[in-house]
Each structure stands twice: as structure tokens, then as C-alpha cells.
Design an enzyme around this catalytic site. Structure first.
Site, PDB file in Angstrom:
ATOM      1  N   HIS A 110     -46.262   9.039  39.807  1.00 41.11           N
ATOM      2  CA  HIS A 110     -44.846   9.418  39.837  1.00 41.11           C
ATOM      3  C   HIS A 110     -44.504  10.273  41.056  1.00 41.11           C
ATOM      4  O   HIS A 110     -43.320  10.498  41.342  1.00 41.11           O
ATOM      5  CB  HIS A 110     -44.478  10.161  38.553  1.00 41.11           C
ATOM      6  CG  HIS A 110     -43.097   9.873  38.069  1.00 41.11           C
ATOM      7  ND1 HIS A 110     -42.123   9.307  38.864  1.00 41.11           N
ATOM      8  CD2 HIS A 110     -42.510  10.064  36.863  1.00 41.11           C
ATOM      9  CE1 HIS A 110     -41.012   9.179  38.171  1.00 41.11           C
ATOM     10  NE2 HIS A 110     -41.213   9.620  36.952  1.00 41.11           N
ATOM     11  N   ASP A 139     -40.994   5.986  42.029  1.00 41.52           N
ATOM     12  CA  ASP A 139     -39.949   6.337  41.063  1.00 41.52           C
ATOM     13  C   ASP A 139     -39.961   5.341  39.907  1.00 41.52           C
ATOM     14  O   ASP A 139     -40.394   4.184  40.053  1.00 41.52           O
ATOM     15  CB  ASP A 139     -38.575   6.335  41.731  1.00 41.52           C
ATOM     16  CG  ASP A 139     -38.451   7.409  42.805  1.00 41.52           C
ATOM     17  OD1 ASP A 139     -39.141   8.442  42.682  1.00 41.52           O
ATOM     18  OD2 ASP A 139     -37.690   7.199  43.766  1.00 41.52           O
TER      19      ASP A 139
END
Length: 431
Positions: free
Chosen positions: A402, A406
Site C-alpha cells: 500500500h 493505491d
């Protein structure tokens, strides 16, 4: 007679230490030149240590599971002639020993804090003999019978009396019954004829490949904030195509599983989302984005999980992908795989085959930023054209770093793979 000493070898790639995972000889064994003496494991692969001379094993220096610095003597052989008479420590340690003692820093230790007195604990007396429980077990929900003193003692010890079998009248629990339960001598109330509690505890050292897997998984989960995205894929048409291609394949072509088709879809999706084929160096804050698709293929072996790498998957067709996957998986299982075939992947594909379950949460193969997980194919009812029809459905459970990927980009990447798999003709279209 002389002594020939064998050091932990330098296998290159900046490796400074290796783990001893097996001894193939014991003290007193007669060995010939090129006989394998030991197996050691680095971060990359297992390496065999052959004997450079004929001789007799005099000493094995090191324990299985022990990390040993490169250059340390690990085996001594008794040989004809003078031997090689080298010191037992690596050069780095020799230099450290030769350093003048005056250079060592002397620090004044801080006074140790005064320890707080611990409260006294009343020892629990253990009776010389304990009456074994007998009769029917306590009914579920039945309140155990015991005196207030026994109840308080059990509460102080954190013991639930529901699990303590009483030997007194009407199953009343005495101090002796509590002593037997605490000492482990009490037989379970519900034990049937001939059944006994199994109190065996086997101590298994975590060494070799299993320890490397544990270290890598722990490091990946500690350093990487994972996001997992799961999508359902209708593979009915893809499975029909796969069955047709297998039925009409040449004898020299491998049998196709669903994995080469998924790899083909990954290659095409990576053209639109190249960031997913990357390495992230979080120490230098640099992302290395690769034009190539080096697909790591998680494979279960007798020794544990390995990840062989299909290099330049973008240059292979579905038959080439299947052939390379079969070759690498076989080499991983029989131990003949090369170290360079286990490194350099830029994205990983993980599958448990028929054991794939419905959903999984695969762990990213650091320093990569994505892993695609494959769950099992199952026939499910799908509402289509006004009614329910049987369709072959599978899930893709995929994880992403992450910090780099995204959630929207992760979803788009998997949706692209799903679209390609549900329309398998597009997998073979160049444009």
C-alpha cells in the site's frame, strides 16, 4: 599424517554467513575427493560442500541450525602428508583479536535498580497418593460441588472447577482433587475406556529452509502494509478452451493447467499497469520499475515453500509458460534447481491448486509490490438471462504494497486480469 581443514565457502553475492542444515558424514568416516560432506543454506539456496581431498573425518565444527561466518573452519580431515594447517577463525576475527586492547571503549555501568520484593506464594501441597476419578462425567451445566475453601483456592489459581473431577460423595471436589488437577495427575472426567491424555511435547528446531521462510514472511509482514483485494472470475469459457487445447496438443507439448493462462493475463495487464512489476527499496526510497515480467511461481516442495522464477514471461506463449512452469516446479521439488532460478522475480503468482479455498491473504514476496493469489475453481449457480445456470467460478485473492500501490490501482489491475480471463480469445490478440 596431517590435518586438512575446510572452511565455510564464500558463495558470492555478498553472503557473509550460512546455516549448516545437514552433515552427510560423521567423525571417523573415510571420504574420497568430491564426496559431499555437508549441506549449508544461504539466503538464496542450499549449497553442498564437497571434500577437496581423500581423508578421514576428524572433527565436525558446528551444530545443525547454526549460522556460521564465511571462512570459518567447519570440518577437519586427517590426511596423508602435511595437510593445510590453517587457523580455525576467519580473517576478520583474527584481525579483531589482534587489535590493541587500549582501543576498547570503557563505559561506567549505571547502578542497578533495587529489585522490588516479590510477594510470598504459598506452595500447594501435593499428596502422596491421589484417588483416581471414577464414575460418570459431570453433566453439562451442572454446578460443581466444593467447599468455600476449595472454591477460593481454585479462583486464586485461575482454575475453573467445571473441569476438575471430584472423587467425593456426589462428585464433590476436595483439596486432594484440586492438587491432582494442578499436578496434572487427574484423568479427564470424560475419558472413555482405554483412553489416556497425551502429554507428549516434541521439540522441533526451526532450521534451514523453514527458518528462511519464517524470516522472510515475518520481515514482509513487519515492513509492508498489505492491502488484499478479492475478485470473482467466471472461467467457464477459459476452462473450455483449456480442455480443447489439451485434447488437441502435440505429444511434445505440456499439459495446460489454468496457471499459464493467468500468467498470460498478468503479462498483458502489466503493460497497462507497469508499476506492479517492481522492486521497492524502502531503505533508499527508490522504486525499480521493470519492463520485463519475471513471474515468481510459489511452489510447495518437501523442504518447504520455494519461488522459482519464470524469466521474461512477456516473451513466452501459453505453451512456453506451461513448459517452463513444469520444469521449474520439478527442479524445485527434486532439489536440482539452481540458485539463480530462485531470484529476480518482479511479481509473484501463488496457487494452492485444489486446496486453494475460497479466499486467501497471500504475503508479498519482498521487495516486490504485488502478489496474485489463485483460489480453487468451483461450479456455482449464477443468475444469467433470467435464470440460474451452472458456471465455473474462481476467486483471485491478491495483495499489494500500500506504500506504492493505491487501492484503486490494485482493483483496476485485477479487473483487467478478470476481463482477459473471462474473454480468453483476447489473451491471444496482439493489439
Amino acid at each position: 599424517m596431517g590435518v586438512y581443514k575446510i572452511r565455510m565457502p564464500d558463495v558470492g553475492e555478498g553472503i557473509t554467513e550460512a546455516e549448516i542444515v545437514e552433515w552427510n558424514v560423521k567423525v571417523g568416516d573415510v571420504v574420497k575427493e568430491d564426496d559431499v560432506l555437508a549441506g549449508v543454506m544461504t539466503d538464496k539456496a542450499t549449497v553442498e560442500i564437497p571434500s577437496p581431498v581423500d581423508g578421514t573425518v576428524k572433527e565436525l565444527l558446528g551444530e545443525i541450525g547454526e549460522m556460521t561466518a564465511v571462512g570459518t573452519v567447519i570440518i577437519s580431515l586427517e590426511v596423508e602428508g602435511e595437510g593445510n594447517n590453517i587457523p580455525d577463525t576467519p580473517k576478520a576475527e583474527e584481525k579483531a583479536e589482534e587489535a590493541p586492547a587500549a582501543e576498547a571503549k570503557v563505559e561506567t555501568p549505571e547502578p542497578a535498580p533495587t529489585p522490588k520484593p516479590e510477594p510470598k506464594k504459598t506452595p500447594v501441597p501435593k499428596p502422596a497418593t491421589v484417588k483416581r476419578p471414577s464414575g460418570a462425567p459431570r453433566a453439562e451445566g451442572e454446578k460443581p460441588l466444593a467447599s468455600p475453601a476449595v472454591r477460593k483456592r481454585a479462583m486464586d489459581a485461575g482454575i475453573k472447577l467445571q473441569y476438575v473431577h471430584g472423587t467425593g460423595p456426589a462428585g464433590r471436589i476436595s483439596h486432594e482433587d484440586l492438587d491432582a488437577y494442578i499436578s496434572g495427575d487427574s484423568a479427564p472426567a470424560a475419558a472413555g475406556p482405554g483412553r489416556r491424555p497425551n502429554t507428549d511435547v516434541e521439540e522441533i528446531r526451526v532450521i534451514g529452509l523453514r527458518r528462511k521462510i519464517a524470516e522472510r514472511m515475518q520481515d514482509a509482514k513487519r515492513r509492508i502494509p498489505h492491502i488484499t483485494y478479492v475478485e470473482e472470475v467466471d472461467v467457464t469459457e477459459l476452462e473450455s478452451l483449456r480442455e480443447h487445447m489439451n485434447a488437441s496438443k502435440r505429444d511434445d507439448q505440456p499439459k495446460l493447467t489454468i496457471l499459464p493462462f493467468i500468467m498470460l493475463a498478468m503479462v498483458k495487464a502489466l503493460k497497462d499497469y507497469p508499476k506492479l512489476s517492481s522492486h521497492y527499496d524502502d531503505d533508499a526510497d527508490v522504486l525499480y520499475q521493470y519492463g520485463a515480467a519475471h513471474i515468481g511461481m510459489a511452489a510447495q516442495t518437501p523442504g518447504g515453500l520455494m519461488v522459482p522464477v519464470i524469466r521474461h514471461a512477456e516473451a513466452l506463449d501459453v505453451w512456453g509458460l506451461a513448459d517452463e512452469a513444469k520444469r521449474l516446479a520439478g527442479a524445485a521439488r527434486d532439489g536440482s534447481i539452481k540458485r539463480e532460478e530462485l531470484t529476480g522475480s518482479t511479481i509473484t503468482l501463488s496457487s494452492l491448486g485444489r486446496m486453494g479455498g475460497i479466499v486467501s491473504t497471500p504475503v508479498i514476496n519482498s521487495p516486490e509490490v504485488a502478489i496474485v493469489g489463485v483460489n480453487k475453481v468451483a461450479v456455482r449457480p449464477v443468475f444469467q438471462d433470467g435464470g440460474f445456470v451452472p458456471r465455473k467460478i474462481m476467486n483471485l485473492s491478491s495483495s499489494f504494497d500500500h506504500r506504492i500501490v493505491d487501492g484503486w490501482d490494485a482493483a483496476e489491475f485485477i479487473q483487467r486480469i478478470r476481463t482477459l480471463m473471462e474473454n480468453p480469445a483476447t489473451l491471444f490478440m496482439e493489439a
